[in-house]
Design a protein around this motif. Structure first.
Motif, PDB file in Angstrom:
ATOM      1  N   ALA A  14       0.837  -1.207   0.000  1.00 30.01           N
ATOM      2  CA  ALA A  14       0.000   0.000   0.000  1.00 30.01           C
ATOM      3  C   ALA A  14       0.873   1.259   0.000  1.00 30.01           C
ATOM      4  CB  ALA A  14      -0.947  -0.012   1.200  1.00 30.01           C
ATOM      5  N   VAL A  15       1.986   1.230   0.744  1.00 28.32           N
ATOM      6  CA  VAL A  15       2.923   2.353   0.741  1.00 28.32           C
ATOM      7  C   VAL A  15       3.469   2.542  -0.674  1.00 28.32           C
ATOM      8  CG1 VAL A  15       5.162   3.189   1.572  1.00 28.32           C
ATOM      9  CG2 VAL A  15       3.552   2.148   3.180  1.00 28.32           C
ATOM     10  N   ALA A  16       3.829   1.450  -1.317  1.00 24.40           N
ATOM     11  CA  ALA A  16       4.362   1.521  -2.685  1.00 24.40           C
ATOM     12  C   ALA A  16       3.337   2.118  -3.650  1.00 24.40           C
ATOM     13  CB  ALA A  16       4.789   0.132  -3.162  1.00 24.40           C
ATOM     14  N   ALA A  17       2.053   1.933  -3.337  1.00 23.80           N
ATOM     15  CA  ALA A  17       0.986   2.483  -4.181  1.00 23.80           C
ATOM     16  C   ALA A  17       0.679   3.938  -3.830  1.00 23.80           C
ATOM     17  CB  ALA A  17      -0.272   1.629  -4.045  1.00 23.80           C
ATOM     18  N   GLY A  18       1.404   4.498  -2.835  1.00 20.60           N
ATOM     19  CA  GLY A  18       1.235   5.900  -2.495  1.00 20.60           C
ATOM     20  C   GLY A  18       0.293   6.175  -1.334  1.00 20.60           C
ATOM     21  N   ASP A  19      -0.042   5.167  -0.557  1.00 16.41           N
ATOM     22  CA  ASP A  19      -0.959   5.320   0.567  1.00 16.41           C
ATOM     23  C   ASP A  19      -0.205   5.863   1.785  1.00 16.41           C
ATOM     24  OD1 ASP A  19      -2.711   5.056   2.711  1.00 16.41           O
ATOM     25  OD2 ASP A  19      -3.542   3.157   1.988  1.00 16.41           O
ATOM     26  N   GLU A  20      -0.426   7.147   2.107  1.00  8.67           N
ATOM     27  CA  GLU A  20       0.257   7.776   3.238  1.00  8.67           C
ATOM     28  C   GLU A  20      -0.175   7.174   4.567  1.00  8.67           C
ATOM     29  OE1 GLU A  20       0.137  12.053   3.177  1.00  8.67           O
ATOM     30  OE2 GLU A  20       0.572  12.099   1.031  1.00  8.67           O
ATOM     31  N   ARG A  21      -1.443   6.764   4.667  1.00  6.41           N
ATOM     32  CA  ARG A  21      -1.909   6.141   5.908  1.00  6.41           C
ATOM     33  C   ARG A  21      -1.164   4.831   6.158  1.00  6.41           C
ATOM     34  NH1 ARG A  21      -7.796   5.140   5.273  1.00  6.41           N
ATOM     35  NH2 ARG A  21      -7.101   4.909   3.137  1.00  6.41           N
TER      36      ARG A  21
END
Length: 187
Positions: A14-21
């Motif tokens: 999810a981080v790799a997909a740009g999810d800051e949360r």
């Protein structure tokens, strides 16, 4: 972000997909243990906090670089250690303080034990080990990593970590047993 609470791999994806949360979840989950282990390596909390920040900036920028073939925690630790080493290369070394200037009344029991390990017989025995054996001991004993975590961190097979740890313990045992001993009662 839809992930299981303990699924670090999904959080990292999810981080790799740009999810800051997701990054916030990763930071909250891993900062405490990373901070403790980094402080074991370098006692300046300010530097360690900067290294942690650099680590998670690197994770944000490079999460897609995680190959997925190991634990996320081991991957984070390898980034943090590299960031610490890099920071220390550019950090001015502190001015040594003579032992006459130290007030031992203020030293904690842990500090005294670590000082005796570093400068005592055990420290000398550790320095006599080959770098390969010393690195495995540092990862498994000082950093408290499991054999599996150490293997991932050091990019070694688990069996190699086990055999090196065994050889290191045996070498330390031989080195320390050869030292003269004194009776605990002072006799």
């Amino acid at each position: 972000m839809r992930t299981e609470p303990d699924d670090d791999a999904a959080v990292l994806h999810a981080v790799a997909a740009g999810d800051e949360r997701a990054l916030g979840v990763l930071v909250a989950r891993h900062t405490p243990w990373l901070r403790v282990r980094l402080l074991r390596r370098y006692a300046d909390a300010e530097v360690v906090d900067d290294v942690l920040q650099d680590t998670f900036v690197a994770v944000w920028r490079g999460a897609s670089g995680w190959r997925g073939d190991g634990e996320v925690a081991a991957w984070l630790w390898s980034i943090a250690v590299r960031r610490l080493v890099s920071r220390l290369r550019h950090h001015k070394a502190p001015t040594p303080v003579g032992t006459e200037q130290l007030d031992t009344r203020l030293a904690s029991a842990e500090d005294l034990v670590l000082q005796s390990v570093t400068h005592g017989d055990l420290g000398a025995a550790l320095l006599a080990l080959s770098p390969e054996l010393r690195t495995v001991l540092q990862a498994t004993v000082l950093d408290g990593l499991s054999t599996r975590e150490a293997a991932r961190l050091l990019h070694l097979p688990v069996g190699t970590v086990k055999s090196r740890a065994s050889r290191a313990r045996e070498a330390l045992r031989r080195s320390l047993v050869a030292l003269p001993t004194t009776d605990a009662r002072g006799a």
